[in-house]
Design a protein around this motif. Structure first.
Motif, PDB file in Angstrom:
ATOM      1  N   TYR A 110       0.348  14.451   5.512  1.00 20.20           N
ATOM      2  CA  TYR A 110      -0.228  13.157   5.180  1.00 20.20           C
ATOM      3  C   TYR A 110       0.776  12.336   4.363  1.00 20.20           C
ATOM      4  CZ  TYR A 110      -4.630  15.765   5.951  1.00 20.20           C
ATOM      5  OH  TYR A 110      -5.632  16.546   6.471  1.00 20.20           O
ATOM      6  N   HIS A 111       0.622  11.016   4.434  1.00 18.28           N
ATOM      7  CA  HIS A 111       1.320  10.093   3.538  1.00 18.28           C
ATOM      8  C   HIS A 111       0.297   9.276   2.764  1.00 18.28           C
ATOM      9  CE1 HIS A 111       5.595   9.595   5.483  1.00 18.28           C
ATOM     10  NE2 HIS A 111       5.398  10.791   4.976  1.00 18.28           N
ATOM     11  N   VAL A 112       0.634   8.960   1.518  1.00 16.43           N
ATOM     12  CA  VAL A 112      -0.098   7.950   0.751  1.00 16.43           C
ATOM     13  C   VAL A 112       0.922   7.019   0.116  1.00 16.43           C
ATOM     14  CG1 VAL A 112      -2.203   9.245   0.264  1.00 16.43           C
ATOM     15  CG2 VAL A 112      -0.230   9.465  -1.274  1.00 16.43           C
ATOM     16  N   ALA A 113       0.513   5.790  -0.132  1.00 18.11           N
ATOM     17  CA  ALA A 113       1.414   4.797  -0.725  1.00 18.11           C
ATOM     18  C   ALA A 113       0.583   3.676  -1.323  1.00 18.11           C
ATOM     19  CB  ALA A 113       2.371   4.243   0.333  1.00 18.11           C
ATOM     20  N   GLY A 114       1.265   2.795  -2.028  1.00 18.21           N
ATOM     21  CA  GLY A 114       0.614   1.608  -2.558  1.00 18.21           C
ATOM     22  C   GLY A 114       0.728   0.443  -1.593  1.00 18.21           C
ATOM     23  N   HIS A 115      -0.174  -0.508  -1.726  1.00 16.63           N
ATOM     24  CA  HIS A 115      -0.128  -1.704  -0.886  1.00 16.63           C
ATOM     25  C   HIS A 115      -0.405  -2.935  -1.759  1.00 16.63           C
ATOM     26  CE1 HIS A 115      -4.446  -0.479  -0.743  1.00 16.63           C
ATOM     27  NE2 HIS A 115      -4.629  -1.786  -0.906  1.00 16.63           N
ATOM     28  N   PHE A 116      -0.221  -4.115  -1.161  1.00 17.62           N
ATOM     29  CA  PHE A 116      -0.422  -5.377  -1.879  1.00 17.62           C
ATOM     30  C   PHE A 116      -1.698  -6.042  -1.385  1.00 17.62           C
ATOM     31  CE2 PHE A 116       0.314 -10.042  -2.149  1.00 17.62           C
ATOM     32  CZ  PHE A 116       0.336 -10.136  -3.539  1.00 17.62           C
ATOM     33  N   ASP A 117      -2.533  -6.462  -2.327  1.00 19.48           N
ATOM     34  CA  ASP A 117      -3.783  -7.153  -1.989  1.00 19.48           C
ATOM     35  C   ASP A 117      -3.513  -8.651  -1.863  1.00 19.48           C
ATOM     36  OD1 ASP A 117      -5.458  -4.852  -2.041  1.00 19.48           O
ATOM     37  OD2 ASP A 117      -5.456  -4.915  -4.227  1.00 19.48           O
ATOM     38  N   GLU A 118      -3.208  -9.091  -0.640  1.00 23.26           N
ATOM     39  CA  GLU A 118      -2.983 -10.513  -0.395  1.00 23.26           C
ATOM     40  C   GLU A 118      -4.287 -11.297  -0.506  1.00 23.26           C
ATOM     41  OE1 GLU A 118      -0.826 -13.920   0.423  1.00 23.26           O
ATOM     42  OE2 GLU A 118       0.040 -11.912   0.287  1.00 23.26           O
ATOM     43  N   HIS A 145       4.531  -0.202   0.051  1.00 24.17           N
ATOM     44  CA  HIS A 145       5.151   0.962  -0.592  1.00 24.17           C
ATOM     45  C   HIS A 145       5.824   0.540  -1.900  1.00 24.17           C
ATOM     46  CE1 HIS A 145       5.721   3.187   3.541  1.00 24.17           C
ATOM     47  NE2 HIS A 145       4.474   2.794   3.322  1.00 24.17           N
ATOM     48  N   GLY A 146       5.317  -0.512  -2.517  1.00 22.77           N
ATOM     49  CA  GLY A 146       5.946  -1.016  -3.724  1.00 22.77           C
ATOM     50  C   GLY A 146       5.019  -1.092  -4.915  1.00 22.77           C
ATOM     51  N   ALA A 147       3.922  -0.324  -4.874  1.00 21.61           N
ATOM     52  CA  ALA A 147       2.939  -0.372  -5.960  1.00 21.61           C
ATOM     53  C   ALA A 147       2.291   0.997  -6.096  1.00 21.61           C
ATOM     54  CB  ALA A 147       1.880  -1.433  -5.663  1.00 21.61           C
ATOM     55  N   ASP A 148       1.513   1.158  -7.159  1.00 20.60           N
ATOM     56  CA  ASP A 148       0.769   2.401  -7.337  1.00 20.60           C
ATOM     57  C   ASP A 148      -0.277   2.547  -6.238  1.00 20.60           C
ATOM     58  OD1 ASP A 148       2.236   2.634  -9.654  1.00 20.60           O
ATOM     59  OD2 ASP A 148       0.580   2.061 -10.987  1.00 20.60           O
ATOM     60  N   VAL A 149      -0.646   3.774  -5.949  1.00 19.61           N
ATOM     61  CA  VAL A 149      -1.697   4.038  -4.965  1.00 19.61           C
ATOM     62  C   VAL A 149      -3.029   3.533  -5.521  1.00 19.61           C
ATOM     63  CG1 VAL A 149      -2.895   5.826  -3.654  1.00 19.61           C
ATOM     64  CG2 VAL A 149      -0.439   6.056  -4.131  1.00 19.61           C
ATOM     65  N   LYS A 150      -3.779   2.814  -4.694  1.00 24.41           N
ATOM     66  CA  LYS A 150      -5.061   2.244  -5.113  1.00 24.41           C
ATOM     67  C   LYS A 150      -6.149   3.324  -5.152  1.00 24.41           C
ATOM     68  CE  LYS A 150      -3.498  -2.111  -4.698  1.00 24.41           C
ATOM     69  NZ  LYS A 150      -3.420  -3.102  -5.764  1.00 24.41           N
ATOM     70  N   ALA A 151      -7.154   3.094  -5.985  1.00 23.04           N
ATOM     71  CA  ALA A 151      -8.261   4.045  -6.119  1.00 23.04           C
ATOM     72  C   ALA A 151      -8.944   4.300  -4.781  1.00 23.04           C
ATOM     73  CB  ALA A 151      -9.266   3.524  -7.140  1.00 23.04           C
ATOM     74  N   GLU A 152      -9.085   3.243  -3.972  1.00 26.27           N
ATOM     75  CA  GLU A 152      -9.759   3.409  -2.673  1.00 26.27           C
ATOM     76  C   GLU A 152      -8.975   4.335  -1.749  1.00 26.27           C
ATOM     77  OE1 GLU A 152     -10.695  -0.675  -4.356  1.00 26.27           O
ATOM     78  OE2 GLU A 152      -8.905   0.575  -4.085  1.00 26.27           O
TER      79      GLU A 152
END
Length: 274
Positions: free
Chosen positions: A203-211, A220-227
């Motif tokens: 599996y992969h996990v990463a952070g995303h941007f909430d536009e 892939h430039g932020a902390d992993v979100k709670a969701e």
């Protein structure tokens, strides 16, 4: 399913992190993942640093450039170089993106494939050629996308059809599923439930941007979100624990912050196994 000796929680190897990674305490991560294209032919100080890390950590590899969905012929020299790299570093787990990224040259973006039966046959044949050239099974990753060129099949049906056509494995990117589910209006948990457990190797996990509320960008430039953490825990419940990688490509925090996220993966894995 064959992940070799890889298990637990890993971190993406990036050049900006090299110095800190070499100073990590033993056991800080269970494995590191690198893109072979970024290291093939690299010598000198950087090459020595890579060799040092490879001597102390298990490696997985995640390709960027094969363009599995493309129309241009597969890059045979690159395939040969990747096989040599995987053999040199005893890499048992190699993955690539279910996308295309090259035509007359590299386009430096991961572009979506039409979800059609013709594309299933085309991509399946190319993955089979790659597996033959590399002398090993590979895993394909479900990708994030923001515009779909044509969808005769649903995304989930397309992915499962390609897996069957090529007889390959699956790298399930949980953040990509979350992002796509928001952007394209489907149920992330329902999507994950339809993934074939027997083919999932990692599996992969990463952070995303909430536009916006209805637009998420896979950065892939932020902390992993709670969701996404919640979705990963749900995925473990449905499909079991597999090696899980934290991806971070830029906006790097102190290494301790990244290692805390690696430990968060381990905590979810321990709960699932319990």
């Amino acid at each position: 399913m064959n992940t070799g000796t890889i298990s637990g929680a890993g971190l993406g190897l990036r050049r900006a992190l090299l110095a800190e990674l070499r100073q990590m305490q033993p056991g800080a991560v269970d494995f590191l993942e690198c893109a072979p294209e970024n290291w093939i032919g690299v010598g000198g100080v950087l090459g020595d640093a890579l060799q040092d890390l490879a001597s102390r950590h298990s490696f997985t590899c995640h390709g960027l450039s094969l363009s599995l969905g493309g129309a241009a012929p597969l890059h045979q020299l690159l395939l040969k170089q990747i096989r040599q790299f995987l053999d040199l570093h005893q890499v048992n787990l190699y993955s690539e993106h279910l996308s295309w990224c090259a035509d007359a040259g590299q386009l430096y973006d991961l572009l979506p494939i039409p979800f059609t039966d013709e594309a299933v046959r085309h991509v399946g044949a190319r993955i089979s050629q790659v597996q033959d050239a590399l002398g090993r099974r590979i895993a394909i990753e479900n990708v994030s996308y923001y515009a779909a060129p044509y969808q005769a099949l649903s995304e989930v049906d397309f992915i499962t059809a390609v897996l069957d056509e090529a007889d390959c494995d699956l790298l399930l990117d949980v953040n990509n599923i979350y992002v796509n589910a928001i952007n394209h209006g489907y149920d992330a948990r329902g999507f994950i439930a339809r993934m074939p457990t027997r083919r999932i190797v990692c599996y992969h996990v990463a952070g995303h941007f909430d536009e916006a509320d209805d637009l998420k960008v896979d950065t892939h430039g932020a902390d992993v979100k709670a969701e996404v953490w919640d979705l990963l825990a749900h995925t473990y419940t449905l499909h079991g624990v597999r090696p899980t990688l934290l991806e971070r490509d830029f906006n790097f925090p102190p290494l301790d912050t990244l290692l805390a996220e690696v430990d968060a993966i381990r905590t979810l894995q321990a709960k699932a196994l319990a």
